[in-house]
Scaffold this motif. Structure first.
Motif, mmCIF file in Angstrom:
data_model
loop_
_atom_site.group_PDB
_atom_site.id
_atom_site.type_symbol
_atom_site.label_atom_id
_atom_site.label_comp_id
_atom_site.label_asym_id
_atom_site.label_seq_id
_atom_site.Cartn_x
_atom_site.Cartn_y
_atom_site.Cartn_z
ATOM 1 N N ASP A 347 0.843 -1.292 -0.080
ATOM 2 C CA ASP A 347 0.046 -0.002 0.016
ATOM 3 C C ASP A 347 0.677 1.328 0.037
ATOM 4 O O ASP A 347 0.387 2.374 0.520
ATOM 5 C CB ASP A 347 -0.956 0.027 1.225
ATOM 6 N N PHE A 348 2.056 1.251 -0.555
ATOM 7 C CA PHE A 348 2.934 2.437 -0.924
ATOM 8 C C PHE A 348 3.167 3.092 0.595
ATOM 9 O O PHE A 348 3.164 4.343 0.623
ATOM 10 C CB PHE A 348 2.040 3.344 -1.791
ATOM 11 N N LYS A 349 3.519 2.293 1.461
ATOM 12 C CA LYS A 349 3.726 2.843 2.973
ATOM 13 C C LYS A 349 4.828 3.636 2.822
ATOM 14 O O LYS A 349 5.007 4.749 3.537
ATOM 15 C CB LYS A 349 3.814 1.818 3.925
ATOM 16 N N GLU A 352 3.690 6.987 1.355
ATOM 17 C CA GLU A 352 2.625 7.723 1.996
ATOM 18 C C GLU A 352 3.086 8.587 3.282
ATOM 19 O O GLU A 352 2.884 9.697 3.621
ATOM 20 C CB GLU A 352 1.467 6.737 2.423
ATOM 21 N N SER A 353 4.135 7.714 3.817
ATOM 22 C CA SER A 353 4.712 8.539 5.140
ATOM 23 C C SER A 353 5.314 10.068 4.561
ATOM 24 O O SER A 353 5.401 10.689 5.543
ATOM 25 C CB SER A 353 5.626 7.634 5.678
ATOM 26 N N ALA A 356 2.355 12.361 2.804
ATOM 27 C CA ALA A 356 1.391 12.765 3.895
ATOM 28 C C ALA A 356 0.816 14.337 3.855
ATOM 29 O O ALA A 356 -0.327 14.544 3.949
ATOM 30 C CB ALA A 356 1.528 12.244 5.215
ATOM 31 N N HIS A 360 -2.454 13.896 -2.601
ATOM 32 C CA HIS A 360 -1.766 13.060 -3.778
ATOM 33 C C HIS A 360 -2.395 11.954 -3.904
ATOM 34 O O HIS A 360 -3.546 11.491 -3.102
ATOM 35 C CB HIS A 360 -0.359 12.897 -3.169
ATOM 36 N N ILE A 362 -1.380 7.850 -5.450
ATOM 37 C CA ILE A 362 -0.382 7.002 -5.795
ATOM 38 C C ILE A 362 -0.879 5.846 -6.566
ATOM 39 O O ILE A 362 -1.520 5.291 -6.149
ATOM 40 C CB ILE A 362 0.564 6.714 -4.433
ATOM 41 N N ILE A 371 3.081 9.358 -8.895
ATOM 42 C CA ILE A 371 2.509 10.205 -7.922
ATOM 43 C C ILE A 371 1.839 11.502 -8.610
ATOM 44 O O ILE A 371 2.497 12.206 -9.244
ATOM 45 C CB ILE A 371 3.492 10.796 -6.780
ATOM 46 N N CYS A 373 0.314 15.098 -7.485
ATOM 47 C CA CYS A 373 0.305 15.845 -6.026
ATOM 48 C C CYS A 373 0.058 17.324 -6.746
ATOM 49 O O CYS A 373 0.428 17.887 -7.766
ATOM 50 C CB CYS A 373 1.496 15.860 -5.228
#
Length: 548
Positions: A347-349, A352-353, A356, A360, A362, A371, A373
Protein backbone atom coordinates in the motif's frame (compact mmCIF):
# COMPACT_ATOMS: atom_id res chain seq x y z
CA UNK A 1 -10.82 -31.75 26.73
CA UNK A 2 -11.27 -34.21 29.63
CA UNK A 3 -10.77 -33.47 33.33
CA UNK A 4 -7.66 -33.12 35.50
CA UNK A 5 -6.36 -35.84 37.81
CA UNK A 6 -7.20 -33.47 40.68
CA UNK A 7 -10.83 -33.31 39.52
CA UNK A 8 -10.96 -37.11 39.09
CA UNK A 9 -9.92 -37.54 42.74
CA UNK A 10 -13.19 -35.91 43.76
CA UNK A 11 -15.36 -38.42 41.86
CA UNK A 12 -16.74 -41.80 42.95
CA UNK A 13 -14.48 -44.19 44.85
CA UNK A 14 -11.39 -42.13 44.01
CA UNK A 15 -12.50 -39.81 46.80
CA UNK A 16 -11.22 -42.48 49.20
CA UNK A 17 -7.89 -42.91 47.36
CA UNK A 18 -4.54 -41.47 48.44
CA UNK A 19 -1.91 -39.71 46.31
CA UNK A 20 1.47 -41.07 47.45
CA UNK A 21 3.74 -39.62 44.71
CA UNK A 22 3.86 -37.05 41.90
CA UNK A 23 1.54 -34.49 43.57
CA UNK A 24 2.88 -31.76 41.26
CA UNK A 25 1.35 -33.54 38.26
CA UNK A 26 -2.27 -33.44 39.40
CA UNK A 27 -3.12 -30.99 36.62
CA UNK A 28 -2.52 -33.69 33.99
CA UNK A 29 -5.56 -34.22 31.75
CA UNK A 30 -7.57 -37.45 31.88
CA UNK A 31 -9.59 -38.38 28.79
CA UNK A 32 -9.93 -42.12 29.44
CA UNK A 33 -9.91 -44.60 32.34
CA UNK A 34 -8.54 -48.09 31.62
CA UNK A 35 -7.53 -51.20 33.56
CA UNK A 36 -4.51 -53.23 32.59
CA UNK A 37 -2.35 -55.93 34.20
CA UNK A 38 -0.09 -57.21 31.43
CA UNK A 39 3.73 -56.89 31.30
CA UNK A 40 3.68 -54.62 28.23
CA UNK A 41 0.86 -52.39 29.47
CA UNK A 42 2.71 -49.18 28.57
CA UNK A 43 2.80 -50.28 24.95
CA UNK A 44 -0.99 -49.84 24.68
CA UNK A 45 -1.16 -46.35 26.16
CA UNK A 46 -2.35 -43.71 23.65
CA UNK A 47 -2.10 -40.71 25.96
CA UNK A 48 -4.19 -39.01 28.68
CA UNK A 49 -5.28 -42.27 30.35
CA UNK A 50 -5.78 -42.90 34.04
CA UNK A 51 -4.39 -46.44 34.33
CA UNK A 52 -5.84 -48.76 36.99
CA UNK A 53 -3.90 -51.85 38.06
CA UNK A 54 -3.93 -54.51 40.82
CA UNK A 55 -0.10 -54.69 40.41
CA UNK A 56 -0.05 -58.23 39.07
CA UNK A 57 2.52 -57.01 36.54
CA UNK A 58 4.98 -56.18 39.38
CA UNK A 59 4.74 -59.49 41.26
CA UNK A 60 8.17 -61.14 41.30
CA UNK A 61 9.34 -58.68 38.61
CA UNK A 62 11.62 -55.99 40.14
CA UNK A 63 13.01 -55.01 36.72
CA UNK A 64 9.52 -53.99 35.59
CA UNK A 65 9.16 -51.78 38.67
CA UNK A 66 12.29 -49.79 37.66
CA UNK A 67 11.14 -48.90 34.13
CA UNK A 68 7.33 -48.94 34.24
CA UNK A 69 6.80 -45.33 35.33
CA UNK A 70 9.29 -44.01 32.77
CA UNK A 71 7.49 -45.94 30.02
CA UNK A 72 4.11 -44.51 31.08
CA UNK A 73 5.44 -40.94 31.20
CA UNK A 74 6.96 -41.33 27.75
CA UNK A 75 3.53 -42.42 26.45
CA UNK A 76 1.87 -39.39 28.09
CA UNK A 77 -0.15 -41.42 30.57
CA UNK A 78 -2.02 -39.16 33.03
CA UNK A 79 -1.65 -41.14 36.29
CA UNK A 80 -1.27 -44.64 37.70
CA UNK A 81 -3.74 -45.93 40.32
CA UNK A 82 -2.56 -49.08 42.13
CA UNK A 83 -4.64 -51.36 44.39
CA UNK A 84 -2.22 -53.21 46.71
CA UNK A 85 -3.20 -56.13 48.91
CA UNK A 86 -3.65 -58.96 46.48
CA UNK A 87 -0.44 -59.20 44.42
CA UNK A 88 1.82 -56.78 46.34
CA UNK A 89 1.66 -55.69 49.96
CA UNK A 90 2.68 -52.09 49.36
CA UNK A 91 3.74 -49.86 46.50
CA UNK A 92 7.54 -50.21 46.09
CA UNK A 93 10.00 -47.26 46.14
CA UNK A 94 11.05 -48.20 42.58
CA UNK A 95 7.62 -46.84 41.55
CA UNK A 96 7.45 -43.87 43.93
CA UNK A 97 10.90 -42.38 43.28
CA UNK A 98 10.65 -41.97 39.45
CA UNK A 99 7.05 -40.75 39.85
CA UNK A 100 8.22 -37.90 42.09
CA UNK A 101 11.07 -37.22 39.67
CA UNK A 102 8.69 -36.92 36.70
CA UNK A 103 5.76 -35.32 38.59
CA UNK A 104 3.69 -38.35 37.63
CA UNK A 105 0.78 -39.03 40.07
CA UNK A 106 0.73 -42.42 41.80
CA UNK A 107 -2.59 -43.12 43.51
CA UNK A 108 -3.08 -45.82 46.16
CA UNK A 109 -6.57 -47.35 45.97
CA UNK A 110 -8.47 -49.00 48.82
CA UNK A 111 -8.31 -52.77 48.59
CA UNK A 112 -12.09 -53.13 48.58
CA UNK A 113 -12.79 -50.82 45.60
CA UNK A 114 -14.31 -52.28 42.41
CA UNK A 115 -13.03 -51.06 39.01
CA UNK A 116 -16.48 -50.09 37.73
CA UNK A 117 -16.98 -47.81 40.77
CA UNK A 118 -14.03 -45.79 39.49
CA UNK A 119 -14.34 -46.14 35.73
CA UNK A 120 -18.06 -45.43 35.30
CA UNK A 121 -18.35 -42.20 37.38
CA UNK A 122 -15.20 -40.66 35.89
CA UNK A 123 -16.10 -41.52 32.28
CA UNK A 124 -19.62 -40.17 32.88
CA UNK A 125 -18.11 -36.91 34.16
CA UNK A 126 -15.79 -36.68 31.14
CA UNK A 127 -18.66 -37.35 28.72
CA UNK A 128 -20.93 -34.83 30.46
CA UNK A 129 -18.20 -32.22 30.33
CA UNK A 130 -17.56 -32.86 26.67
CA UNK A 131 -21.29 -32.78 25.95
CA UNK A 132 -21.54 -29.46 27.79
CA UNK A 133 -18.63 -28.06 25.84
CA UNK A 134 -20.16 -29.23 22.57
CA UNK A 135 -23.52 -27.72 23.51
CA UNK A 136 -21.88 -24.45 24.55
CA UNK A 137 -19.81 -24.52 21.37
CA UNK A 138 -22.96 -24.83 19.26
CA UNK A 139 -24.56 -21.92 21.15
CA UNK A 140 -21.51 -19.74 20.57
CA UNK A 141 -21.32 -20.87 16.95
CA UNK A 142 -24.99 -19.93 16.41
CA UNK A 143 -24.51 -16.47 17.93
CA UNK A 144 -21.41 -15.77 15.86
CA UNK A 145 -23.07 -17.05 12.70
CA UNK A 146 -25.90 -14.58 13.31
CA UNK A 147 -23.29 -11.85 13.30
CA UNK A 148 -21.88 -13.12 10.01
CA UNK A 149 -25.26 -13.60 8.32
CA UNK A 150 -26.49 -10.18 9.41
CA UNK A 151 -23.40 -8.55 7.89
CA UNK A 152 -21.89 -7.60 11.23
CA UNK A 153 -18.49 -5.94 11.17
CA UNK A 154 -15.47 -6.60 13.38
CA UNK A 155 -17.00 -4.46 16.13
CA UNK A 156 -20.01 -6.79 16.16
CA UNK A 157 -17.72 -9.85 16.32
CA UNK A 158 -15.79 -8.36 19.26
CA UNK A 159 -18.98 -7.30 21.04
CA UNK A 160 -20.69 -10.69 20.64
CA UNK A 161 -17.63 -12.64 21.78
CA UNK A 162 -17.16 -10.26 24.72
CA UNK A 163 -20.78 -10.83 25.78
CA UNK A 164 -20.63 -14.61 25.36
CA UNK A 165 -17.39 -15.07 27.32
CA UNK A 166 -17.91 -12.17 29.72
CA UNK A 167 -14.43 -10.79 29.02
CA UNK A 168 -12.75 -7.93 27.21
CA UNK A 169 -11.92 -8.66 23.56
CA UNK A 170 -9.46 -6.99 21.18
CA UNK A 171 -9.12 -7.58 17.43
CA UNK A 172 -5.81 -6.55 15.83
CA UNK A 173 -4.31 -6.78 12.34
CA UNK A 174 -1.15 -8.75 11.55
CA UNK A 175 0.99 -5.82 12.76
CA UNK A 176 -1.00 -5.57 16.02
CA UNK A 177 -2.75 -2.35 15.09
CA UNK A 178 -6.11 -2.21 16.88
CA UNK A 179 -9.06 -2.85 14.54
CA UNK A 180 -11.83 -3.17 17.13
CA UNK A 181 -12.40 -3.89 20.81
CA UNK A 182 -15.21 -4.52 23.31
CA UNK A 183 -14.85 -4.03 27.05
CA UNK A 184 -18.11 -5.45 28.34
CA UNK A 185 -16.39 -6.23 31.66
CA UNK A 186 -15.78 -2.51 32.06
CA UNK A 187 -12.52 -2.68 34.02
CA UNK A 188 -9.33 -2.85 31.94
CA UNK A 189 -5.77 -3.47 32.98
CA UNK A 190 -3.11 -0.83 32.24
CA UNK A 191 -1.97 -2.57 29.05
CA UNK A 192 -5.51 -2.65 27.62
CA UNK A 193 -5.93 1.07 28.32
CA UNK A 194 -2.62 1.79 26.59
CA UNK A 195 -3.68 -0.23 23.54
CA UNK A 196 -7.03 1.61 23.34
CA UNK A 197 -5.28 4.98 23.69
CA UNK A 198 -2.52 4.41 21.11
CA UNK A 199 -4.40 2.13 18.73
CA UNK A 200 -1.80 -0.66 18.81
CA UNK A 201 0.09 -3.04 21.11
CA UNK A 202 3.25 -1.40 22.53
CA UNK A 203 6.49 -2.38 20.84
CA UNK A 204 8.09 -3.69 24.06
CA UNK A 205 5.18 -6.10 24.56
CA UNK A 206 5.51 -7.36 20.96
CA UNK A 207 9.26 -7.86 21.51
CA UNK A 208 8.60 -9.77 24.74
CA UNK A 209 6.14 -12.12 23.01
CA UNK A 210 8.58 -12.60 20.14
CA UNK A 211 11.42 -13.55 22.54
CA UNK A 212 9.12 -16.04 24.26
CA UNK A 213 8.43 -17.69 20.90
CA UNK A 214 4.71 -16.87 21.04
CA UNK A 215 4.53 -15.84 17.38
CA UNK A 216 6.39 -18.93 16.21
CA UNK A 217 4.05 -21.11 18.26
CA UNK A 218 0.95 -19.42 16.82
CA UNK A 219 2.36 -19.60 13.29
CA UNK A 220 3.26 -23.29 13.65
CA UNK A 221 0.10 -24.61 15.30
CA UNK A 222 -2.38 -21.87 14.26
CA UNK A 223 -4.17 -22.33 17.59
CA UNK A 224 -4.94 -19.98 20.52
CA UNK A 225 -1.99 -19.41 22.86
CA UNK A 226 -2.11 -18.25 26.50
CA UNK A 227 0.31 -15.38 27.22
CA UNK A 228 1.49 -13.78 30.45
CA UNK A 229 3.02 -10.34 29.89
CA UNK A 230 5.86 -9.62 32.33
CA UNK A 231 6.98 -6.24 31.01
CA UNK A 232 3.79 -4.56 32.28
CA UNK A 233 2.64 -4.38 35.91
CA UNK A 234 -0.67 -5.96 36.99
CA UNK A 235 -1.30 -7.28 33.50
CA UNK A 236 -4.07 -9.85 33.06
CA UNK A 237 -3.36 -13.11 31.25
CA UNK A 238 -4.25 -13.03 27.57
CA UNK A 239 -5.31 -15.68 25.08
CA UNK A 240 -4.31 -14.83 21.51
CA UNK A 241 -6.09 -16.61 18.64
CA UNK A 242 -4.87 -16.16 15.04
CA UNK A 243 -7.16 -14.95 12.26
CA UNK A 244 -6.21 -17.02 9.23
CA UNK A 245 -6.93 -16.41 5.53
CA UNK A 246 -5.60 -18.86 2.94
CA UNK A 247 -3.20 -20.36 5.46
CA UNK A 248 -1.67 -16.98 6.35
CA UNK A 249 -2.15 -15.06 9.61
CA UNK A 250 -3.82 -11.72 8.85
CA UNK A 251 -4.74 -10.69 12.39
CA UNK A 252 -5.42 -11.76 15.97
CA UNK A 253 -8.29 -11.97 18.46
CA UNK A 254 -7.15 -11.40 22.03
CA UNK A 255 -9.24 -12.45 25.06
CA UNK A 256 -8.40 -10.87 28.43
CA UNK A 257 -8.70 -13.14 31.48
CA UNK A 258 -10.00 -11.36 34.56
CA UNK A 259 -11.31 -13.42 37.46
CA UNK A 260 -11.13 -16.97 36.14
CA UNK A 261 -9.04 -19.00 33.72
CA UNK A 262 -10.51 -19.61 30.27
CA UNK A 263 -11.77 -23.12 29.67
CA UNK A 264 -11.75 -25.28 26.57
CA UNK A 265 -15.00 -23.90 25.16
CA UNK A 266 -13.67 -20.34 25.55
CA UNK A 267 -10.74 -21.24 23.30
CA UNK A 268 -13.13 -22.87 20.84
CA UNK A 269 -15.19 -19.69 20.87
CA UNK A 270 -12.07 -17.65 20.12
CA UNK A 271 -11.30 -19.91 17.14
CA UNK A 272 -14.88 -19.64 15.84
CA UNK A 273 -14.82 -15.86 16.23
CA UNK A 274 -11.49 -15.78 14.38
CA UNK A 275 -13.16 -17.60 11.49
CA UNK A 276 -16.01 -15.04 11.39
CA UNK A 277 -13.46 -12.21 11.62
CA UNK A 278 -11.54 -13.77 8.71
CA UNK A 279 -14.73 -13.72 6.62
CA UNK A 280 -15.28 -10.07 7.48
CA UNK A 281 -11.68 -9.17 6.61
CA UNK A 282 -11.97 -11.10 3.34
CA UNK A 283 -15.17 -9.22 2.54
CA UNK A 284 -13.46 -5.89 3.19
CA UNK A 285 -10.50 -6.94 1.09
CA UNK A 286 -12.81 -7.91 -1.79
CA UNK A 287 -14.63 -4.56 -1.58
CA UNK A 288 -11.32 -2.72 -1.35
CA UNK A 289 -9.95 -4.59 -4.36
CA UNK A 290 -13.08 -3.84 -6.40
CA UNK A 291 -13.01 -0.18 -5.43
CA UNK A 292 -9.27 -0.08 -6.04
CA UNK A 293 -9.71 -1.52 -9.53
CA UNK A 294 -12.30 1.11 -10.47
CA UNK A 295 -10.19 3.87 -8.91
CA UNK A 296 -7.09 2.63 -10.72
CA UNK A 297 -8.88 2.54 -14.07
CA UNK A 298 -10.11 6.10 -13.51
CA UNK A 299 -6.61 7.46 -12.87
CA UNK A 300 -5.13 5.46 -15.74
CA UNK A 301 -7.71 7.08 -18.03
CA UNK A 302 -6.73 10.50 -16.72
CA UNK A 303 -3.04 9.80 -17.35
CA UNK A 304 -3.83 8.52 -20.82
CA UNK A 305 -5.82 11.69 -21.58
CA UNK A 306 -9.05 9.74 -22.16
CA UNK A 307 -10.98 11.99 -19.77
CA UNK A 308 -10.67 15.65 -20.70
CA UNK A 309 -13.65 17.21 -18.90
CA UNK A 310 -12.22 19.06 -15.87
CA UNK A 311 -15.57 19.14 -14.03
CA UNK A 312 -15.98 15.36 -14.43
CA UNK A 313 -12.43 14.79 -13.19
CA UNK A 314 -12.96 17.06 -10.16
CA UNK A 315 -16.23 15.29 -9.31
CA UNK A 316 -14.60 11.85 -9.32
CA UNK A 317 -11.59 13.13 -7.39
CA UNK A 318 -13.92 14.48 -4.71
CA UNK A 319 -15.61 11.05 -4.51
CA UNK A 320 -12.21 9.46 -3.84
CA UNK A 321 -11.40 12.08 -1.21
CA UNK A 322 -8.77 13.86 -3.32
CA UNK A 323 -8.77 17.66 -3.40
CA UNK A 324 -6.04 19.13 -5.59
CA UNK A 325 -5.47 22.79 -4.70
CA UNK A 326 -2.99 24.98 -6.51
CA UNK A 327 -0.55 23.75 -9.12
CA UNK A 328 -0.38 20.04 -9.97
CA UNK A 329 2.78 18.06 -10.73
CA UNK A 330 3.29 14.47 -11.81
CA UNK A 331 6.24 12.43 -10.50
CA UNK A 332 7.21 9.18 -12.24
CA UNK A 333 9.50 6.99 -10.11
CA UNK A 334 11.26 4.28 -12.10
CA UNK A 335 12.66 1.17 -10.39
CA UNK A 336 12.87 -2.57 -11.01
CA UNK A 337 9.56 -4.40 -11.45
CA UNK A 338 9.83 -6.50 -8.26
CA UNK A 339 10.39 -3.42 -6.10
CA UNK A 340 7.50 -1.55 -7.72
CA UNK A 341 5.16 -4.52 -7.22
CA UNK A 342 6.23 -4.93 -3.58
CA UNK A 343 5.61 -1.23 -2.94
CA UNK A 344 2.07 -1.59 -4.32
CA UNK A 345 1.41 -4.73 -2.25
CA UNK A 346 2.47 -2.80 0.87
CA UNK A 347 0.00 0.00 0.00
CA UNK A 348 2.89 2.38 -0.81
CA UNK A 349 3.70 2.82 2.90
CA UNK A 350 7.19 4.18 2.21
CA UNK A 351 5.71 6.81 -0.12
CA UNK A 352 2.66 7.71 1.97
CA UNK A 353 4.77 8.57 5.01
CA UNK A 354 6.63 11.19 2.95
CA UNK A 355 3.69 12.47 0.87
CA UNK A 356 1.25 12.75 3.80
CA UNK A 357 1.34 16.60 4.04
CA UNK A 358 0.26 16.99 0.38
CA UNK A 359 -2.95 16.12 -1.42
CA UNK A 360 -1.82 13.24 -3.63
CA UNK A 361 -2.61 10.00 -5.46
CA UNK A 362 -0.19 7.07 -5.88
CA UNK A 363 -0.49 4.19 -8.35
CA UNK A 364 1.74 1.72 -10.18
CA UNK A 365 2.15 1.09 -13.91
CA UNK A 366 4.64 -1.67 -14.64
CA UNK A 367 8.04 -0.61 -13.31
CA UNK A 368 6.88 2.92 -12.53
CA UNK A 369 5.30 4.38 -9.40
CA UNK A 370 3.28 7.46 -10.38
CA UNK A 371 2.50 10.26 -7.93
CA UNK A 372 0.06 13.06 -8.78
CA UNK A 373 0.30 15.84 -6.19
CA UNK A 374 -0.63 19.49 -5.76
CA UNK A 375 1.09 22.50 -4.19
CA UNK A 376 -0.52 25.72 -2.97
CA UNK A 377 0.73 28.99 -1.51
CA UNK A 378 4.32 28.32 -2.59
CA UNK A 379 6.24 30.21 -5.27
CA UNK A 380 7.30 28.16 -8.29
CA UNK A 381 10.98 28.03 -7.27
CA UNK A 382 9.94 26.84 -3.81
CA UNK A 383 7.75 24.13 -5.32
CA UNK A 384 10.69 22.70 -7.28
CA UNK A 385 12.78 22.72 -4.09
CA UNK A 386 9.96 20.98 -2.21
CA UNK A 387 9.64 18.25 -4.84
CA UNK A 388 13.41 17.75 -4.81
CA UNK A 389 13.30 17.21 -1.02
CA UNK A 390 10.29 14.89 -1.34
CA UNK A 391 12.09 12.72 -3.89
CA UNK A 392 15.20 12.46 -1.71
CA UNK A 393 13.08 11.51 1.31
CA UNK A 394 11.21 8.87 -0.71
CA UNK A 395 14.53 7.43 -1.84
CA UNK A 396 15.69 7.24 1.79
CA UNK A 397 12.44 5.63 2.97
CA UNK A 398 12.78 2.90 0.33
CA UNK A 399 16.24 2.03 1.60
CA UNK A 400 17.92 -0.70 -0.41
CA UNK A 401 16.26 -0.19 -3.81
CA UNK A 402 19.01 0.40 -6.38
CA UNK A 403 18.89 2.60 -9.48
CA UNK A 404 15.72 4.43 -8.45
CA UNK A 405 15.10 7.49 -10.65
CA UNK A 406 12.59 10.35 -10.58
CA UNK A 407 11.08 12.23 -13.51
CA UNK A 408 9.14 15.39 -12.62
CA UNK A 409 6.76 17.31 -14.85
CA UNK A 410 6.17 21.04 -15.09
CA UNK A 411 3.40 22.52 -12.92
CA UNK A 412 -0.13 22.73 -14.30
CA UNK A 413 -3.09 24.65 -12.91
CA UNK A 414 -5.78 22.45 -14.52
CA UNK A 415 -6.67 18.83 -13.62
CA UNK A 416 -7.39 18.21 -17.31
CA UNK A 417 -3.65 18.67 -17.95
CA UNK A 418 -2.57 15.82 -15.67
CA UNK A 419 -2.05 13.65 -18.75
CA UNK A 420 0.26 16.32 -20.17
CA UNK A 421 2.21 16.31 -16.90
CA UNK A 422 2.49 12.51 -17.05
CA UNK A 423 3.97 12.70 -20.54
CA UNK A 424 6.46 15.34 -19.37
CA UNK A 425 7.55 13.25 -16.37
CA UNK A 426 8.04 10.18 -18.58
CA UNK A 427 9.94 12.23 -21.18
CA UNK A 428 12.22 13.57 -18.44
CA UNK A 429 13.44 10.05 -17.73
CA UNK A 430 13.69 9.14 -21.41
CA UNK A 431 15.69 12.25 -22.25
CA UNK A 432 17.96 11.70 -19.25
CA UNK A 433 18.83 8.29 -20.70
CA UNK A 434 19.72 9.89 -24.03
CA UNK A 435 21.93 12.69 -22.71
CA UNK A 436 25.60 11.90 -22.79
CA UNK A 437 26.67 13.99 -19.79
CA UNK A 438 23.98 12.59 -17.44
CA UNK A 439 21.44 14.47 -15.32
CA UNK A 440 21.38 12.63 -11.98
CA UNK A 441 18.60 10.51 -10.45
CA UNK A 442 16.10 13.40 -10.11
CA UNK A 443 15.21 14.95 -13.46
CA UNK A 444 12.91 17.97 -13.93
CA UNK A 445 11.22 18.53 -17.26
CA UNK A 446 12.06 22.22 -16.95
CA UNK A 447 15.72 21.28 -17.29
CA UNK A 448 15.36 19.04 -20.34
CA UNK A 449 12.41 20.50 -22.29
CA UNK A 450 14.73 22.06 -24.85
CA UNK A 451 15.92 18.57 -25.82
CA UNK A 452 12.32 17.48 -26.25
CA UNK A 453 11.76 20.45 -28.54
CA UNK A 454 14.89 19.73 -30.53
CA UNK A 455 13.99 16.07 -30.94
CA UNK A 456 10.59 17.07 -32.31
CA UNK A 457 12.55 18.69 -35.16
CA UNK A 458 15.14 15.92 -35.45
CA UNK A 459 14.33 15.13 -39.08
CA UNK A 460 15.34 18.68 -40.07
CA UNK A 461 18.92 18.42 -41.37
CA UNK A 462 19.36 22.14 -40.76
CA UNK A 463 19.72 21.36 -37.05
CA UNK A 464 22.73 19.15 -37.68
CA UNK A 465 24.23 21.64 -40.10
CA UNK A 466 23.70 24.42 -37.57
CA UNK A 467 25.43 22.43 -34.85
CA UNK A 468 28.31 21.37 -37.12
CA UNK A 469 28.87 24.86 -38.43
CA UNK A 470 29.06 26.50 -35.03
CA UNK A 471 30.83 23.86 -32.99
CA UNK A 472 32.71 21.51 -35.30
CA UNK A 473 35.86 23.62 -35.06
CA UNK A 474 35.84 23.35 -31.25
CA UNK A 475 35.29 19.60 -31.41
CA UNK A 476 38.23 19.25 -33.83
CA UNK A 477 40.43 21.45 -31.62
CA UNK A 478 39.60 19.40 -28.49
CA UNK A 479 40.46 16.17 -30.27
CA UNK A 480 44.01 17.47 -30.69
CA UNK A 481 44.27 19.41 -27.39
CA UNK A 482 42.40 17.21 -24.88
CA UNK A 483 43.82 18.93 -21.83
CA UNK A 484 41.98 22.19 -22.60
CA UNK A 485 38.49 20.76 -23.33
CA UNK A 486 37.11 23.98 -24.84
CA UNK A 487 33.68 22.47 -25.64
CA UNK A 488 32.98 21.70 -21.97
CA UNK A 489 34.42 25.08 -20.95
CA UNK A 490 31.94 26.81 -23.26
CA UNK A 491 29.06 24.67 -21.93
CA UNK A 492 29.79 25.51 -18.28
CA UNK A 493 30.38 29.20 -19.08
CA UNK A 494 27.00 29.46 -20.78
CA UNK A 495 25.25 27.48 -17.97
CA UNK A 496 26.65 30.04 -15.53
CA UNK A 497 25.15 32.85 -17.66
CA UNK A 498 28.58 34.32 -18.40
CA UNK A 499 29.66 34.68 -14.75
CA UNK A 500 33.42 34.15 -14.79
CA UNK A 501 33.97 33.37 -11.09
CA UNK A 502 31.16 30.79 -10.97
CA UNK A 503 32.32 29.10 -14.17
CA UNK A 504 35.96 28.94 -13.02
CA UNK A 505 34.85 27.42 -9.70
CA UNK A 506 32.73 24.72 -11.41
CA UNK A 507 35.58 23.89 -13.78
CA UNK A 508 38.12 23.82 -10.91
CA UNK A 509 40.46 26.19 -12.78
CA UNK A 510 41.90 29.64 -12.13
CA UNK A 511 40.05 32.62 -13.55
CA UNK A 512 43.05 33.49 -15.71
CA UNK A 513 42.92 29.99 -17.20
CA UNK A 514 39.22 30.49 -17.92
CA UNK A 515 39.89 33.82 -19.63
CA UNK A 516 42.60 32.17 -21.74
CA UNK A 517 40.19 29.42 -22.86
CA UNK A 518 37.39 31.89 -23.60
CA UNK A 519 39.70 33.97 -25.77
CA UNK A 520 40.73 30.78 -27.59
CA UNK A 521 37.02 29.96 -28.15
CA UNK A 522 36.34 33.47 -29.49
CA UNK A 523 39.29 33.10 -31.82
CA UNK A 524 38.29 29.64 -33.13
CA UNK A 525 34.58 30.45 -33.52
CA UNK A 526 35.17 34.04 -34.57
CA UNK A 527 32.28 35.28 -32.44
CA UNK A 528 31.40 37.66 -29.62
CA UNK A 529 30.49 35.67 -26.51
CA UNK A 530 28.94 38.77 -24.94
CA UNK A 531 26.33 39.00 -27.68
CA UNK A 532 22.99 37.51 -26.39
CA UNK A 533 21.89 36.14 -29.76
CA UNK A 534 25.28 34.45 -30.31
CA UNK A 535 25.14 32.86 -26.86
CA UNK A 536 21.60 31.59 -27.51
CA UNK A 537 22.69 30.01 -30.81
CA UNK A 538 25.67 28.39 -29.08
CA UNK A 539 23.49 27.07 -26.21
CA UNK A 540 21.05 25.48 -28.66
CA UNK A 541 23.97 24.07 -30.64
CA UNK A 542 25.35 22.46 -27.51
CA UNK A 543 21.94 20.92 -26.71
CA UNK A 544 21.85 19.46 -30.21
CA UNK A 545 25.39 18.15 -29.79
CA UNK A 546 24.29 16.24 -26.67
CA UNK A 547 21.70 14.36 -28.71
CA UNK A 548 23.68 13.66 -31.89
Amino acid sequence: MGITVQEALRIGELKNAKVIAGEKGLDRIVNYVITMDVPDAAKWIRGNELLLTAAYVFMNNPDMEKTFVYDLVERNCSALAIKPGRFIDKIPPQIIEPANEKNFPIIELPVYVAWHDIVNPIMLEILNKEAGIIKRSFEIHDELMKVALQGGDLAAVAGTLSYLLNCNVFIEDESFNLLSFSNCRGACDALSLEIIKNGRIPLDVIEEMDKKGIFNKIKTFKKPVRVNIRSKNNCYTRVIAPIIIKGEICGYITLIENDSRFGDFDLIAAEQAATIAALEIMKKQAVKQAEGKVKREFFENILAGNIKDASQIKSRLKYYGVNFKGDIAVIVIHMNYESALKAEEEDFKGFESVMAPLSHVILRKGEDIIIICSFSDVRTIGKYDEINILCKNISKSLGGIKEIRFGISDFHDDVAKISEGYIEAKRSLELADMLKNGTGSIVFYKDVWIYDFILSCKENENLKKFCDRRLLKLIEYDSKNKEENLLNTLRVYLDCTGKHNMAAEKLFIHRNTLNYRLNKIREILDCDLNDPSTRLRLEIGLKIANLL
